[in-house]
Design a protein around this motif. Structure first.
Motif, PDB file in Angstrom:
ATOM      1  N   TYR A  80     -28.681   7.805  18.982  1.00  0.00           N
ATOM      2  CA  TYR A  80     -29.171   9.093  18.478  1.00  0.00           C
ATOM      3  C   TYR A  80     -29.314  10.078  19.636  1.00  0.00           C
ATOM      4  O   TYR A  80     -28.885  11.232  19.554  1.00  0.00           O
ATOM      5  CB  TYR A  80     -30.527   8.905  17.752  1.00  0.00           C
ATOM      6  N   VAL A  81     -29.917   9.605  20.748  1.00  0.00           N
ATOM      7  CA  VAL A  81     -30.190  10.478  21.895  1.00  0.00           C
ATOM      8  C   VAL A  81     -28.881  11.054  22.444  1.00  0.00           C
ATOM      9  O   VAL A  81     -28.766  12.263  22.684  1.00  0.00           O
ATOM     10  CB  VAL A  81     -30.939   9.703  23.001  1.00  0.00           C
ATOM     11  N   LEU A  82     -27.871  10.192  22.618  1.00  0.00           N
ATOM     12  CA  LEU A  82     -26.582  10.645  23.160  1.00  0.00           C
ATOM     13  C   LEU A  82     -25.985  11.733  22.290  1.00  0.00           C
ATOM     14  O   LEU A  82     -25.563  12.794  22.776  1.00  0.00           O
ATOM     15  CB  LEU A  82     -25.610   9.455  23.244  1.00  0.00           C
ATOM     16  N   LEU A  83     -25.979  11.472  20.976  1.00  0.00           N
ATOM     17  CA  LEU A  83     -25.355  12.436  20.067  1.00  0.00           C
ATOM     18  C   LEU A  83     -26.147  13.741  20.029  1.00  0.00           C
ATOM     19  O   LEU A  83     -25.575  14.834  20.142  1.00  0.00           O
ATOM     20  CB  LEU A  83     -25.235  11.813  18.665  1.00  0.00           C
ATOM     21  N   ASP A  96     -22.605  -4.256  24.443  1.00  0.00           N
ATOM     22  CA  ASP A  96     -21.136  -4.182  24.432  1.00  0.00           C
ATOM     23  C   ASP A  96     -20.611  -2.818  23.989  1.00  0.00           C
ATOM     24  O   ASP A  96     -19.571  -2.359  24.444  1.00  0.00           O
ATOM     25  CB  ASP A  96     -20.567  -5.257  23.496  1.00  0.00           C
ATOM     26  N   GLY A  97     -21.378  -2.163  23.087  1.00  0.00           N
ATOM     27  CA  GLY A  97     -20.865  -0.903  22.523  1.00  0.00           C
ATOM     28  C   GLY A  97     -21.249   0.325  23.335  1.00  0.00           C
ATOM     29  O   GLY A  97     -21.072   1.448  22.853  1.00  0.00           O
ATOM     30  N   PHE A  98     -21.737   0.121  24.567  1.00  0.00           N
ATOM     31  CA  PHE A  98     -22.279   1.262  25.311  1.00  0.00           C
ATOM     32  C   PHE A  98     -21.240   2.359  25.592  1.00  0.00           C
ATOM     33  O   PHE A  98     -21.454   3.534  25.275  1.00  0.00           O
ATOM     34  CB  PHE A  98     -22.920   0.781  26.614  1.00  0.00           C
ATOM     35  N   VAL A  99     -20.102   1.953  26.155  1.00  0.00           N
ATOM     36  CA  VAL A  99     -19.091   2.968  26.511  1.00  0.00           C
ATOM     37  C   VAL A  99     -18.603   3.676  25.245  1.00  0.00           C
ATOM     38  O   VAL A  99     -18.448   4.909  25.211  1.00  0.00           O
ATOM     39  CB  VAL A  99     -17.910   2.331  27.277  1.00  0.00           C
ATOM     40  N   ALA A 100     -18.424   2.880  24.175  1.00  0.00           N
ATOM     41  CA  ALA A 100     -17.958   3.472  22.913  1.00  0.00           C
ATOM     42  C   ALA A 100     -18.992   4.464  22.382  1.00  0.00           C
ATOM     43  O   ALA A 100     -18.629   5.538  21.869  1.00  0.00           O
ATOM     44  CB  ALA A 100     -17.703   2.376  21.890  1.00  0.00           C
ATOM     45  N   THR A 120     -18.473   7.703  24.304  1.00  0.00           N
ATOM     46  CA  THR A 120     -17.260   8.463  23.939  1.00  0.00           C
ATOM     47  C   THR A 120     -17.367   9.002  22.501  1.00  0.00           C
ATOM     48  O   THR A 120     -16.939  10.123  22.226  1.00  0.00           O
ATOM     49  CB  THR A 120     -15.993   7.603  24.091  1.00  0.00           C
ATOM     50  N   ASP A 121     -17.990   8.198  21.611  1.00  0.00           N
ATOM     51  CA  ASP A 121     -18.187   8.673  20.233  1.00  0.00           C
ATOM     52  C   ASP A 121     -19.024   9.949  20.208  1.00  0.00           C
ATOM     53  O   ASP A 121     -18.713  10.905  19.493  1.00  0.00           O
ATOM     54  CB  ASP A 121     -18.897   7.610  19.384  1.00  0.00           C
ATOM     55  N   ALA A 122     -20.106   9.929  21.003  1.00  0.00           N
ATOM     56  CA  ALA A 122     -21.010  11.088  21.020  1.00  0.00           C
ATOM     57  C   ALA A 122     -20.270  12.334  21.526  1.00  0.00           C
ATOM     58  O   ALA A 122     -20.389  13.421  20.944  1.00  0.00           O
ATOM     59  CB  ALA A 122     -22.220  10.790  21.899  1.00  0.00           C
ATOM     60  N   LEU A 123     -19.465  12.132  22.608  1.00  0.00           N
ATOM     61  CA  LEU A 123     -18.715  13.276  23.167  1.00  0.00           C
ATOM     62  C   LEU A 123     -17.761  13.836  22.118  1.00  0.00           C
ATOM     63  O   LEU A 123     -17.666  15.054  21.910  1.00  0.00           O
ATOM     64  CB  LEU A 123     -17.927  12.835  24.413  1.00  0.00           C
ATOM     65  N   GLU A 124     -17.081  12.914  21.450  1.00  0.00           N
ATOM     66  CA  GLU A 124     -16.080  13.321  20.462  1.00  0.00           C
ATOM     67  C   GLU A 124     -16.724  14.038  19.284  1.00  0.00           C
ATOM     68  O   GLU A 124     -16.276  15.102  18.855  1.00  0.00           O
ATOM     69  CB  GLU A 124     -15.353  12.070  19.972  1.00  0.00           C
ATOM     70  N   GLU A 125     -17.814  13.410  18.783  1.00  0.00           N
ATOM     71  CA  GLU A 125     -18.462  13.968  17.605  1.00  0.00           C
ATOM     72  C   GLU A 125     -19.061  15.341  17.889  1.00  0.00           C
ATOM     73  O   GLU A 125     -19.020  16.238  17.045  1.00  0.00           O
ATOM     74  CB  GLU A 125     -19.542  13.006  17.118  1.00  0.00           C
ATOM     75  N   ALA A 126     -19.590  15.518  19.117  1.00  0.00           N
ATOM     76  CA  ALA A 126     -20.167  16.815  19.461  1.00  0.00           C
ATOM     77  C   ALA A 126     -19.081  17.805  19.880  1.00  0.00           C
ATOM     78  O   ALA A 126     -19.301  19.019  19.905  1.00  0.00           O
ATOM     79  CB  ALA A 126     -21.172  16.647  20.584  1.00  0.00           C
ATOM     80  N   LYS A 168     -18.372  -1.119  33.244  1.00  0.00           N
ATOM     81  CA  LYS A 168     -18.692  -0.037  32.307  1.00  0.00           C
ATOM     82  C   LYS A 168     -18.971   1.269  33.053  1.00  0.00           C
ATOM     83  O   LYS A 168     -18.529   2.338  32.640  1.00  0.00           O
ATOM     84  CB  LYS A 168     -19.905  -0.420  31.465  1.00  0.00           C
ATOM     85  N   LEU A 169     -19.686   1.151  34.175  1.00  0.00           N
ATOM     86  CA  LEU A 169     -19.987   2.369  34.941  1.00  0.00           C
ATOM     87  C   LEU A 169     -18.695   2.980  35.484  1.00  0.00           C
ATOM     88  O   LEU A 169     -18.512   4.203  35.462  1.00  0.00           O
ATOM     89  CB  LEU A 169     -20.955   2.049  36.087  1.00  0.00           C
TER      90      LEU A 169
END
Ligand code: C2E
Ligand code: MG
Ligand code: MG
Length: 620
Positions: free
Chosen positions: A435-438, A469-473, A476-482, A508-509
């Motif tokens: 939620y925070v990322l998005l 495991d889903g951290f990077v995704a 990227t999802d948040a960047l894409e969605e925003a 991941k980093l």
């Protein structure tokens, strides 16, 4: 003799001759018959001689065979005893004599039960039937265990297998007896390994659990109490890391000794984990005894101890729960003891703590918080606040940090300090983190869309989020969605996660760095990460911890440390930003260190999204 061939005077010569001829003929006949009979007797005699020779050789062969069989039987390690249907010994091999320290004179004619004592024993289930007069048939084909008693009084555990053979209608029984002393010893050793800790010789966790159950059963019967003391060593890992495992082992052995010396013989001391110990005190009618034991342990273990030439400092905290006062069974007692231990540790180490209702209330509170947090995710009760970051030289805006707030249904606006740790502990942080990322990325998009100068948003992430495991995704999802590019997102990591090389963290980093997302280390200067180490990570920015900034103007090294971080950081290509700048004096001091950025109440408190946009507009 009438047959004598004498010429008769009353007969003519011719007649006499005739008679003589007949007589001669008869004699010849008799001679032939006698000769025949003699030949027959000879043949018979020869036959008899042959038969006799054959019998002798057969008997020799049989004797040889018997000797061979006996020597084989004597060579067998197991004792072999042949008994009749009444259990009376008829023969035995050498091993049987040796094992029983006996001989044929003593053993043959004796009854099995005279030297196999377990045989009349109830716990040797099928054996009772071999008491004198018992039925051997009942024992055939079973594997029996018993105690064999030698004639010199020594005894040993034995195993017996009995088989039956029939000789011309009479049953005979062969008992094969094996000395299982070594086997029993090995079994006992295995049992010990399974129940005792090898290093300290204390009961292990299994044995501890069994003993605790027994103690509780006994306490029920005697209307008594059982006290459970749980403890662990304060800095065991540190000792292991700094002095090496042999010293760590010695420390555990020393601890075991201290614990054993603090309790009665009838109490139990167990090692239930790496540096975790448990004590079961039984018959604790006097509560003072529990306190005395706990106090003694805490005091004794807080004193440094000389191990392998090094003075090792350790310490312990003790959690205490009491049956039946606190719990109804052993599991519950352990659970509450654990809670008490946790409480003792949070109250400052080197103490002991009884489990009590207050702690239970706290646990209930935590359960409620967890529930509320899960609901908060679903009901979207979180909000992001924003705090600007400014350039030191001219006050220009570098970006903003997104800080979470929880608008609780009870009306309170909760700060991260009130729930983030719990969200991390329960794993809810992963959902909150998404939620925070998005929300943060959407706000960054909004700044751009509303005509403000585009600037990056900084988002805090917890170590457990990075390990997911889903951290990077999620990023990227948040960047894409925003709909914003990676250059508008900055991720604030804790020092600890930067030090954590497990769970593919570094990979991941690096992935995020390749994407173009900037990584910063938050609260730098309080943990253990060195700049030299951080250089190996794709980190670009250091956020200098607010405690350093707060103390910069006080006597002490904090100004120098801050300056050193800034300088060394710059030479290693990190930009630095000072956190928690509250006064102009602090801001001036920060500028003197040539730190490039600042963040703090002096410029703005964290603001709700709308307020922050207004603030930005005002800055123009
Ligand atoms: P942080 O990332 O180091 O954030 C800075 C904290 O310092 C914020 O507290 C901020 O309000 C406070 N602060 C800023 N300027 C000043 C100042 O001049 N003086 C003082 N005394 N404090 C100042 P906040 O918002 O309560 O956040 C506390 C911590 O909670 C954060 O420390 C961060 O570690 C964590 N946090 C906040 N939001 C999130 C989030 O969305 N996700 C995660 N995982 N952690 C978060
Ligand atoms: Mg931060
Ligand atoms: Mg910080």
């Amino acid at each position: 003799m009438a047959n004598r061939a004498v010429p008769r005077e009353d007969l003519t010569d011719e007649e006499n001759l005739h008679h003589m001829q007949i007589r001669l003929h008869d004699l010849e006949d008799i001679v032939a018959r006698v000769e025949d009979r003699a030949a027959g007797s000879m043949a018979l005699a020869e036959e008899l001689a042959r038969a006799k020779a054959e019998l002798i050789s057969q008997r020799r062969r049989a004797e040889d065979n018997a000797r061979k069989i006996n020597s084989i039987l004597d060579a067998v390690i197991d004792g072999i005893i042949s008994v009749n249907a009444d259990g009376v010994v008829e023969s035995a091999n050498a091993s049987a004599y040796r094992m029983l320290n006996s001989n044929a004179r003593k053993l043959i004619g004796a009854h099995l039960s005279q030297f196999l004592r377990g045989l009349d024993n109830r716990d040797c289930t099928p054996c009772s039937t071999t008491s004198p007069g018992g039925d051997m048939n009942a024992l055939v084909g079973r594997r029996l265990s018993c105690t064999a008693k030698a004639t010199d009084g020594a005894s040993f555990p034995a195993e017996l297998v009995i088989s039956r053979t029939s000789f011309s209608g009479t049953d005979s029984f062969t008992c094969v007896m094996r000395d299982v002393t070594e086997q029993r010893k090995a079994e006992q050793e295995i049992q010990k390994l399974a129940l005792y800790d090898q290093l300290t010789r204390l009961s292990n966790r299994y044995e501890f659990e069994a003993r605790l159950k027994t103690a509780i059963t006994l306490a029920d019967r005697q209307d008594a109490s059982v006290a459970l003391l749980l403890l662990d060593l304060d800095n065991f890992k540190h000792v292991n890391d700094n002095y090496g495992h042999p010293v760590g082992d010695e420390l555990l052995q020393y601890t075991a000794q201290v614990l054993l010396e603090s309790v009665r013989e009838s109490d139990t001391v167990a090692r239930i984990g790496g540096d975790e110990f448990a004590i079961i005190l039984i018959n604790v009618e006097d509560p003072l005894r529990i306190r005395q034991v706990a106090e003694r342990i805490v005091n004794k273990l807080s004193q440094p101890v000389l191990l392998d030439g090094s003075l090792v400092h350790t310490g312990t905290s003790v959690g205490i729960s009491i049956y039946p006062r606190d719990a109804t069974d052993s599991k519950e007692l352990v659970r509450l003891g654990d809670k008490a231990l946790y409480e003792a540790k949070t109250q400052g180490r080197g103490t002991f703590q009884y489990y009590d209702e207050v702690m239970d209330a706290r646990a209930r509170g935590e359960r409620i918080l967890e529930n509320d947090l899960r609901l908060a995710v679903v009901r979207e009760e979180f909000e992001m606040f924003f705090q600007p970051q400014l350039r030191s030289v001219d006050g220009g805006i570098l970006g903003a940090e997104a800080l979470i707030r929880w608008r609780h249904p009870d009306g309170e606006l909760k700060m991260p300090g009130q729930f983030i740790v719990h969200a991390e502990k329960t794993g809810i942080i992963n959902d909150i983190g998404k939620y925070v990322l998005l929300a943060a990325c959407r706000e960054a998009r909004r700044w751009r869309d509303t005509g403000m100068a585009p600037m990056p948003v900084a988002v805090n992430v917890s170590p457990s989020q990075v390990k997911d495991d889903g951290f990077v995704a999620a990023v990227t999802d948040a960047l894409e969605e925003a709909g914003i590019g990676p250059e508008w997102l900055e991720i604030e990591l804790t020092e600890n996660i930067a030090l954590d090389t497990g769970a593919g963290v570094l990979e991941k980093l690096n992935q995020l760095d390749r994407l173009g997302v900037r990584l910063a280390i938050d609260d730098f200067g309080t943990g253990y990460a060195s700049l030299a180490y951080l250089r190996k990570l794709p980190v670009r920015k250091l956020k200098i911890d607010q405690t350093l900034i707060a103390n910069m103007l006080q006597p002490g090294p904090d100004y120098a440390i801050t300056e050193a971080i800034v300088n060394l950081g710059r030479s290693l290509n990190f930009t630095s930003i000072a956190e928690g700048v509250e006064t102009t004096a602090q801001a001036d001091a920060v500028r003197r260190t040539l730190c490039s950025g600042m963040q703090g109440f002096l410029f703005s408190r964290p603001l709700a999204a709308d307020d922050f946009r207004d603030w930005l507009a005002g800055q123009k």
